[in-house]
Motif scaffolding. Sequence first.
Motif, PDB file in Angstrom:
ATOM      1  N   ALA A 230     -30.019 -34.556  -7.219  1.00  0.00           N
ATOM      2  CA  ALA A 230     -30.784 -35.808  -7.244  1.00  0.00           C
ATOM      3  C   ALA A 230     -29.892 -37.003  -7.532  1.00  0.00           C
ATOM      4  CB  ALA A 230     -31.899 -35.716  -8.283  1.00  0.00           C
ATOM      5  N   MET A 231     -28.787 -36.768  -8.232  1.00  0.00           N
ATOM      6  CA  MET A 231     -27.871 -37.854  -8.585  1.00  0.00           C
ATOM      7  C   MET A 231     -27.233 -38.514  -7.367  1.00  0.00           C
ATOM      8  SD  MET A 231     -27.684 -38.411 -11.875  1.00  0.00           S
ATOM      9  CE  MET A 231     -26.098 -39.226 -12.050  1.00  0.00           C
ATOM     10  N   PHE A 232     -27.318 -37.874  -6.201  1.00  0.00           N
ATOM     11  CA  PHE A 232     -26.698 -38.451  -5.012  1.00  0.00           C
ATOM     12  C   PHE A 232     -27.628 -39.407  -4.270  1.00  0.00           C
ATOM     13  CE2 PHE A 232     -24.135 -34.673  -5.812  1.00  0.00           C
ATOM     14  CZ  PHE A 232     -22.873 -35.250  -5.815  1.00  0.00           C
ATOM     15  N   ASP A 233     -28.804 -39.654  -4.822  1.00  0.00           N
ATOM     16  CA  ASP A 233     -29.638 -40.733  -4.307  1.00  0.00           C
ATOM     17  C   ASP A 233     -28.875 -42.050  -4.476  1.00  0.00           C
ATOM     18  OD1 ASP A 233     -31.687 -43.011  -4.769  1.00  0.00           O
ATOM     19  OD2 ASP A 233     -32.907 -41.410  -3.893  1.00  0.00           O
ATOM     20  N   THR A 234     -28.965 -42.917  -3.491  1.00  0.00           N
ATOM     21  CA  THR A 234     -28.171 -44.152  -3.517  1.00  0.00           C
ATOM     22  C   THR A 234     -28.543 -45.086  -4.666  1.00  0.00           C
ATOM     23  OG1 THR A 234     -29.703 -45.106  -1.892  1.00  0.00           O
ATOM     24  CG2 THR A 234     -27.670 -44.129  -1.053  1.00  0.00           C
ATOM     25  N   LYS A 235     -29.721 -44.919  -5.255  1.00  0.00           N
ATOM     26  CA  LYS A 235     -30.075 -45.734  -6.418  1.00  0.00           C
ATOM     27  C   LYS A 235     -29.383 -45.250  -7.683  1.00  0.00           C
ATOM     28  CE  LYS A 235     -34.242 -48.441  -6.048  1.00  0.00           C
ATOM     29  NZ  LYS A 235     -35.420 -48.894  -6.811  1.00  0.00           N
ATOM     30  N   PRO A 355     -32.219 -37.865  -2.182  1.00  0.00           N
ATOM     31  CA  PRO A 355     -30.809 -37.858  -1.795  1.00  0.00           C
ATOM     32  C   PRO A 355     -30.642 -37.510  -0.318  1.00  0.00           C
ATOM     33  CG  PRO A 355     -31.358 -35.915  -3.102  1.00  0.00           C
ATOM     34  CD  PRO A 355     -32.534 -36.840  -3.185  1.00  0.00           C
ATOM     35  N   PHE A 356     -29.927 -38.352   0.380  1.00  0.00           N
ATOM     36  CA  PHE A 356     -29.698 -38.180   1.818  1.00  0.00           C
ATOM     37  C   PHE A 356     -31.006 -38.015   2.582  1.00  0.00           C
ATOM     38  CE2 PHE A 356     -25.944 -36.628  -0.435  1.00  0.00           C
ATOM     39  CZ  PHE A 356     -24.984 -37.478   0.090  1.00  0.00           C
ATOM     40  N   GLY A 357     -32.065 -38.633   2.052  1.00  0.00           N
ATOM     41  CA  GLY A 357     -33.340 -38.662   2.750  1.00  0.00           C
ATOM     42  C   GLY A 357     -34.189 -37.422   2.625  1.00  0.00           C
ATOM     43  N   ASP A 358     -33.838 -36.484   1.721  1.00  0.00           N
ATOM     44  CA  ASP A 358     -34.590 -35.225   1.664  1.00  0.00           C
ATOM     45  C   ASP A 358     -34.638 -34.681   0.243  1.00  0.00           C
ATOM     46  OD1 ASP A 358     -35.761 -32.723   2.074  1.00  0.00           O
ATOM     47  OD2 ASP A 358     -34.775 -32.465   4.003  1.00  0.00           O
ATOM     48  N   MET A 359     -35.793 -34.866  -0.403  1.00  0.00           N
ATOM     49  CA  MET A 359     -35.960 -34.390  -1.772  1.00  0.00           C
ATOM     50  C   MET A 359     -35.886 -32.873  -1.872  1.00  0.00           C
ATOM     51  SD  MET A 359     -38.581 -32.802  -3.662  1.00  0.00           S
ATOM     52  CE  MET A 359     -40.045 -33.224  -2.747  1.00  0.00           C
ATOM     53  N   MET A 360     -36.434 -32.158  -0.885  1.00  0.00           N
ATOM     54  CA  MET A 360     -36.501 -30.701  -0.981  1.00  0.00           C
ATOM     55  C   MET A 360     -35.127 -30.039  -0.945  1.00  0.00           C
ATOM     56  SD  MET A 360     -39.496 -29.537  -1.574  1.00  0.00           S
ATOM     57  CE  MET A 360     -39.330 -27.803  -1.145  1.00  0.00           C
ATOM     58  N   ILE A 361     -34.119 -30.739  -0.484  1.00  0.00           N
ATOM     59  CA  ILE A 361     -32.788 -30.150  -0.380  1.00  0.00           C
ATOM     60  C   ILE A 361     -31.885 -30.622  -1.522  1.00  0.00           C
ATOM     61  CG2 ILE A 361     -30.889 -29.683   1.258  1.00  0.00           C
ATOM     62  CD1 ILE A 361     -33.471 -28.705   2.262  1.00  0.00           C
ATOM     63  N   ALA A 362     -32.456 -31.282  -2.518  1.00  0.00           N
ATOM     64  CA  ALA A 362     -31.645 -31.812  -3.622  1.00  0.00           C
ATOM     65  C   ALA A 362     -30.808 -30.721  -4.280  1.00  0.00           C
ATOM     66  CB  ALA A 362     -32.541 -32.491  -4.653  1.00  0.00           C
ATOM     67  N   GLY A 363     -31.402 -29.558  -4.510  1.00  0.00           N
ATOM     68  CA  GLY A 363     -30.655 -28.469  -5.135  1.00  0.00           C
ATOM     69  C   GLY A 363     -29.467 -28.028  -4.308  1.00  0.00           C
ATOM     70  N   CYS A 364     -29.607 -28.088  -2.993  1.00  0.00           N
ATOM     71  CA  CYS A 364     -28.495 -27.722  -2.109  1.00  0.00           C
ATOM     72  C   CYS A 364     -27.339 -28.707  -2.250  1.00  0.00           C
ATOM     73  CB  CYS A 364     -28.969 -27.668  -0.662  1.00  0.00           C
ATOM     74  SG  CYS A 364     -30.172 -26.364  -0.324  1.00  0.00           S
ATOM     75  N   PHE A 365     -27.665 -29.993  -2.410  1.00  0.00           N
ATOM     76  CA  PHE A 365     -26.607 -30.983  -2.606  1.00  0.00           C
ATOM     77  C   PHE A 365     -25.914 -30.768  -3.955  1.00  0.00           C
ATOM     78  CE2 PHE A 365     -29.646 -33.704   0.067  1.00  0.00           C
ATOM     79  CZ  PHE A 365     -29.113 -33.213   1.249  1.00  0.00           C
ATOM     80  N   GLY A 366     -26.692 -30.357  -4.963  1.00  0.00           N
ATOM     81  CA  GLY A 366     -26.090 -30.012  -6.245  1.00  0.00           C
ATOM     82  C   GLY A 366     -25.165 -28.815  -6.121  1.00  0.00           C
TER      83      GLY A 366
END
Length: 400
Positions: A230-235, A355-366
């Motif tokens: 979630a930290m990779f959200d641009t905000k 993050p990157f336009g997709d909340m459901m994939i937040a864990g994958c970005f982590g």
Amino acid sequence: MKILTVDIGTGTQDIFLYDSNLDIENGFKLVLPSPTMMIHRRLKQTLHTSGTSASKTPLLFTGHQMGGGPSAWAIEEVAKAGIPVYMTPSAATTLNDELDKVEALGIKIISEDEAKSLKPKVLSLELKDFDFELISKTFSDYGVSLDDLSAIAVAVFDHGNAPAGVSDRQFRFDYLDEIIKAKNSLSAFAYLSNNIPKIMTRLQSVADSANDLPCPLVVMDTAPAAVLGAMFDTKLSNSSNLPTRKEVIICNVGNFHTLAFRLGEKGIEGVFEHHTGEIDLPKLESLIHKLADGSLKHEDVFDDMGHGALMYSDKKFEFGKDDFDVVVTGPRRNMFNRQSLIENRKSLRPYFAVPFGDMMIAGCFGLLSATSEILPELAEPIQRSLRGGAKKGVTPWDAN
């Protein structure tokens, strides 16, 4: 370079195939039923046809420890319905690490050799969280090969193997406390498959069930993976991958677990975990307020059938300074949309991270971020992609 990331929850398994030749937004992704839901649905079908003789066929569960919840409830329901149930020891730990408690449910624990001899006479189901063969086949059916992966990263929620008589909720929080004190970082909960703590038996089961992979395997706990992603959200972070706020509270409202991390300049300042089914918005916001002012105690959550809480700072986190109070992610984040239904109360102002336009994939970005630390030889392209500072603008048909 390609990396397969799989975030396995209770309701869904969220899959993202990272390709360093593409912008992250163009990576292939899947949101599918979780393995525990797949077992649950299969057994519900068995119960639905319980009036036929075929449905009375004994069930044999082999394989590995996997996520419980829906699968465990369904296995217990089948046993209560009078259908003979057999489980190998490793599969039986899906229900309980103490096998005598599994047998008390009317389930017979048998050896691997006995299971082999039984297979022609029973309906056999293999338990495992991570099925690389099935995922690979799914991608292959769409013309995408996973033969050239540089790494695979998988997240599951692991209570750990608590000793007899010790609460698995307490055991998990003792583990979280130990890791945070040793290395105050969300990525500290990620491991190479040959370096998993012995007490983390579900993480180890992922590694055991994923033998003969074509590349290194990284495993991680789902809770910090979701928050890190979630930290990779641009905000929340800029193009240098640096936080835009010195302090932030991130709440992940999952299908089965709800958790919140308070993060500051030195890392994790506090955390709590509860069961989503045990809370409503007022209770959740009360816990977040206590997390913010430093007054949250382990007993506030543990005694309410949650996992617990840890505080590492007594400094007050102030709400109202920015345009939101708490960052929210997770498949049941809609809990924060019910504010208007609760009269005469002032609610926290949520920001729904995408993050990157997709909340459901937040864990994958982590998972992807943690992999860059666990496998530093892969770090440069991963971090460049996550920062988004070098957008390629490459179409999928021009990527390879």
